[in-house]
Design an enzyme around this catalytic site. Structure first.
Site, mmCIF file in Angstrom:
data_model
loop_
_atom_site.group_PDB
_atom_site.id
_atom_site.type_symbol
_atom_site.label_atom_id
_atom_site.label_comp_id
_atom_site.label_asym_id
_atom_site.label_seq_id
_atom_site.Cartn_x
_atom_site.Cartn_y
_atom_site.Cartn_z
ATOM 1 N N GLY A 147 0.202 -1.109 -0.030
ATOM 2 C CA GLY A 147 0.253 -0.041 0.210
ATOM 3 C C GLY A 147 0.648 1.551 0.427
ATOM 4 N N CYS A 148 0.145 2.762 -0.398
ATOM 5 C CA CYS A 148 0.996 3.892 -0.130
ATOM 6 C C CYS A 148 1.258 4.118 0.908
ATOM 7 C CB CYS A 148 0.440 5.027 -1.072
ATOM 8 S SG CYS A 148 -1.428 4.923 -0.299
ATOM 9 N N TYR A 149 0.758 4.039 2.088
ATOM 10 C CA TYR A 149 1.666 4.383 3.189
ATOM 11 C C TYR A 149 2.584 3.372 3.585
ATOM 12 C CZ TYR A 149 -2.227 7.884 4.342
ATOM 13 O OH TYR A 149 -3.816 9.327 3.933
#
Length: 344
Positions: A147-149
């Site tokens: 995921g991005c985070y």
């Protein structure tokens, strides 16, 4: 090399299409949709109107099985249903959703609120945090893109955790994202009047990326404890800044911190470590696959501060997916990703 994208009408899918359309080793990039058939992608994204053949096709396993690789840029639940059949047919799958990131199906169901993919495929999936899992990525058939985070957070924490330099129960992550991170679907929360000139926290203590981050930290150090993790929406289009705080076990000089990170990321073309006293901004990675990292140590509190910035649609999604795709195919990981950030 022939590839397919499922979910090309979302932001990450559109970014994937842009990257793969210009990739030196990709001769054909087709697009598929679960809801549209026979519609040109330009109906959703006019900026690709000059691309011939970018017509959405209906999802069919037999059709998808003819591709060398299939990318899923879909909401949770789609790849979990479709990817196993493709893997069984020998197709390499790169999944940008969270369906295969968590090894424990019960944990997935708790945080995502839906049925998990079959356990066999959860175990088979390789977690594609490229810089720290290259050898496994090279051998992967089913690749789960982070995921991005988690990408920004884990790249920022890895050297400290792997070297055992921070207290295992002390991590606090304050993360901020541009509005594209919320996806393309219209909603009150991303309406211009709600987002403009406004900063708001969301999913406090319940963000689905929390178990993903903790799972990876615990593979690096089994003693790691749960983290405190908060996410905020910022009135900008792209970008993530993760500001990470952790208590050091022993004092460490800023110079030693920077040296540690530069050594840890030597040979990683997309990680840029700033000099002592310098910190990155999201604008400095905009439109690129870079992750820029700045570091500090506070002698008063004994805390390390790590600032990690990425473009959420590139290093946080499509860019990292292509980076992993390159390794899976035996190419240089930077193929098709060498563009510098867009500035200003």
């Amino acid at each position: 090399m022939n590839v397919a994208i499922i979910g090309a009408t979302g932001y990450s899918g559109a970014e994937l299409f842009r990257l793969l359309h210009g990739h030196p080793h990709v001769s054909r990039c087709d697009v598929f949709s679960s809801s549209q058939d026979g519609v040109h992608v330009s109906e959703s994204f006019p900026h690709v109107g000059s691309v011939d053949g970018a017509v959405l096709h209906k999802l069919e396993i037999e059709a998808l099985s003819r591709y060398d690789a299939v990318f899923f840029a879909t909401p949770p639940g789609v790849s979990g249903e479709w990817a196993p059949a493709l893997v069984d047919r020998g197709v390499k799958v790169i999944d940008l959703s969270g369906d295969f990131r968590l090894k424990d199906g019960a944990v997935y169901e708790q945080w995502y609120g839906r049925e998990a993919a079959p356990a066999e495929y959860l175990q088979k999936a390789v977690y594609g945090l490229t810089e720290w899992n290259r050898e496994a990525v090279r051998e992967a058939v089913l690749l789960s893109n982070p995921g991005c985070y988690p990408t920004a957070t884990l790249l920022g924490l890895a050297p400290l955790v792997k070297e055992g330099l921070i207290q295992e129960d002390s991590i606090i992550v304050d993360a901020k994202s541009g509005v594209s991170g919320a996806g393309r679907k219209a909603g009150l929360g991303t309406h211009f009047s709600e987002v403009n000139e406004n900063v708001k926290i969301y999913k406090v203590n319940v963000h689905q990326h929390i178990p993903e981050i903790e799972q990876t930290l615990q593979t690096w150090n089994e003693a790691m404890e749960p983290i405190t993790f908060s996410t905020h929406l910022i009135p900008m289009t792209r970008g993530i800044m993760a500001t990470i705080y952790a208590k050091a076990k022993q004092p460490i000089s800023p110079n030693d911190l920077v040296d540690l990170y530069k050594t840890s990321y030597e040979g990683s073309p997309f990680i840029r470590v700033r000099k002592v006293g310098q910190f990155p901004a999201t604008k400095e990675v905009y439109g690129s696959n870079y992750c820029d990292i700045g570091l500090a140590y506070d002698e008063r509190t004994g805390r390390v501060t790590v600032v990690s910035v990425i473009d959420n649609l590139m290093k946080g999604a499509a860019g990292q997916a292509v980076q992993n795709f390159n390794l899976m195919m035996g190419w240089d990981e930077a193929e098709g990703l060498q563009s510098l950030p867009i500035y200003p």
